[in-house]
Motif scaffolding. Structure first.
Motif, mmCIF file in Angstrom:
data_model
loop_
_atom_site.group_PDB
_atom_site.id
_atom_site.type_symbol
_atom_site.label_atom_id
_atom_site.label_comp_id
_atom_site.label_asym_id
_atom_site.label_seq_id
_atom_site.Cartn_x
_atom_site.Cartn_y
_atom_site.Cartn_z
ATOM 1 N N PHE A 84 0.837 -1.199 0.000
ATOM 2 C CA PHE A 84 0.000 0.000 0.000
ATOM 3 C C PHE A 84 0.875 1.254 0.000
ATOM 4 O O PHE A 84 0.630 2.198 -0.746
ATOM 5 N N GLY A 85 1.922 1.228 0.832
ATOM 6 C CA GLY A 85 2.837 2.369 0.904
ATOM 7 C C GLY A 85 3.519 2.644 -0.423
ATOM 8 O O GLY A 85 3.688 3.796 -0.820
ATOM 9 N N LEU A 86 3.905 1.579 -1.121
ATOM 10 C CA LEU A 86 4.531 1.760 -2.444
ATOM 11 C C LEU A 86 3.548 2.360 -3.446
ATOM 12 O O LEU A 86 3.923 3.209 -4.252
ATOM 13 N N TYR A 87 2.296 1.890 -3.414
ATOM 14 C CA TYR A 87 1.279 2.472 -4.301
ATOM 15 C C TYR A 87 1.142 3.978 -4.033
ATOM 16 O O TYR A 87 1.115 4.790 -4.956
ATOM 17 N N VAL A 88 1.041 4.340 -2.763
ATOM 18 C CA VAL A 88 0.864 5.743 -2.391
ATOM 19 C C VAL A 88 2.096 6.555 -2.785
ATOM 20 O O VAL A 88 1.977 7.656 -3.330
ATOM 21 N N ALA B 46 5.059 8.825 -15.895
ATOM 22 C CA ALA B 46 4.366 7.563 -16.138
ATOM 23 C C ALA B 46 5.037 6.734 -17.230
ATOM 24 O O ALA B 46 4.802 5.535 -17.315
ATOM 25 N N GLU B 47 5.869 7.350 -18.056
ATOM 26 C CA GLU B 47 6.560 6.616 -19.116
ATOM 27 C C GLU B 47 7.829 5.940 -18.599
ATOM 28 O O GLU B 47 8.407 5.109 -19.285
ATOM 29 N N HIS B 48 8.274 6.296 -17.429
ATOM 30 C CA HIS B 48 9.529 5.797 -16.883
ATOM 31 C C HIS B 48 9.359 4.365 -16.368
ATOM 32 O O HIS B 48 8.330 4.017 -15.794
ATOM 33 N N ILE B 49 10.379 3.559 -16.559
ATOM 34 C CA ILE B 49 10.333 2.168 -16.128
ATOM 35 C C ILE B 49 10.109 2.061 -14.620
ATOM 36 O O ILE B 49 9.376 1.176 -14.163
ATOM 37 N N LEU B 50 10.709 2.944 -13.844
ATOM 38 C CA LEU B 50 10.584 2.882 -12.386
ATOM 39 C C LEU B 50 9.131 2.944 -11.939
ATOM 40 O O LEU B 50 8.745 2.292 -10.968
ATOM 41 N N TYR B 51 8.314 3.713 -12.638
ATOM 42 C CA TYR B 51 6.887 3.807 -12.303
ATOM 43 C C TYR B 51 6.245 2.419 -12.339
ATOM 44 O O TYR B 51 5.502 2.038 -11.429
ATOM 45 N N PHE B 52 6.542 1.656 -13.378
ATOM 46 C CA PHE B 52 5.944 0.331 -13.534
ATOM 47 C C PHE B 52 6.566 -0.691 -12.592
ATOM 48 O O PHE B 52 5.884 -1.603 -12.120
ATOM 49 N N VAL B 53 7.850 -0.550 -12.306
ATOM 50 C CA VAL B 53 8.506 -1.446 -11.357
ATOM 51 C C VAL B 53 7.885 -1.275 -9.970
ATOM 52 O O VAL B 53 7.541 -2.255 -9.298
ATOM 53 N N LEU B 54 7.730 -0.025 -9.536
ATOM 54 C CA LEU B 54 7.119 0.239 -8.233
ATOM 55 C C LEU B 54 5.672 -0.254 -8.181
ATOM 56 O O LEU B 54 5.226 -0.822 -7.187
ATOM 57 N N ASN B 55 4.940 -0.059 -9.273
ATOM 58 C CA ASN B 55 3.558 -0.521 -9.334
ATOM 59 C C ASN B 55 3.484 -2.043 -9.232
ATOM 60 O O ASN B 55 2.643 -2.585 -8.508
ATOM 61 N N GLY B 56 4.363 -2.734 -9.947
ATOM 62 C CA GLY B 56 4.385 -4.196 -9.907
ATOM 63 C C GLY B 56 4.787 -4.721 -8.540
ATOM 64 O O GLY B 56 4.206 -5.694 -8.035
ATOM 65 N N MET B 57 5.774 -4.073 -7.928
ATOM 66 C CA MET B 57 6.198 -4.481 -6.591
ATOM 67 C C MET B 57 5.081 -4.264 -5.571
ATOM 68 O O MET B 57 4.846 -5.115 -4.703
ATOM 69 N N ALA B 58 4.394 -3.145 -5.675
ATOM 70 C CA ALA B 58 3.285 -2.855 -4.763
ATOM 71 C C ALA B 58 2.193 -3.912 -4.903
ATOM 72 O O ALA B 58 1.671 -4.421 -3.899
ATOM 73 N N ALA B 59 1.860 -4.259 -6.137
ATOM 74 C CA ALA B 59 0.829 -5.269 -6.372
ATOM 75 C C ALA B 59 1.250 -6.629 -5.829
ATOM 76 O O ALA B 59 0.446 -7.338 -5.212
#
Length: 98
Positions: free
Chosen positions: A21-25, A38-51
């Motif tokens: 939850f903290g990573l999502y926030v 939103a185009e940066h890879i880190l955005y998707f990495v953090l989203n995937g880790m949060a999920a």
């Protein structure tokens, strides 16, 4: 392998879920304040880790709808990272930087 998970305190799974939850926030906050694009890879990495972390947290108090949305976010985040890495590799080859 399941023996290891059976011996862990359920609070560990809750803590991992809260970390997700903290990573999502954090990810959304960074996006909102334009510290991350939103185009940066880190955005998707953090989203995937949060999920993934939330999915682990759901293992003690399972909810099918929540699990399905987390699986979706993991899949779409992995796909986005792969597409961006391929695009980056293609761009580097076009410029001759292999």
């Amino acid at each position: 392998m399941t023996y290891v998970f059976d011996t862990l305190d359920p609070a560990v799974f809750d803590a991992v879920g809260i970390g997700g939850f903290g990573l999502y926030v954090l990810n959304y906050t960074l996006l909102t304040f334009r510290k991350l694009q939103a185009e940066h890879i880190l955005y998707f990495v953090l989203n995937g880790m949060a999920a993934a972390m939330l999915l682990i947290g759901l293992s003690t108090a399972f909810n099918l709808a929540s699990a399905l949305i987390q699986i979706f976010w993991i899949c779409i985040s992995c796909l986005a990272v792969i597409l961006r890495l391929r695009s980056k590799k293609t761009n580097m080859q076009l410029v001759g930087l292999r």
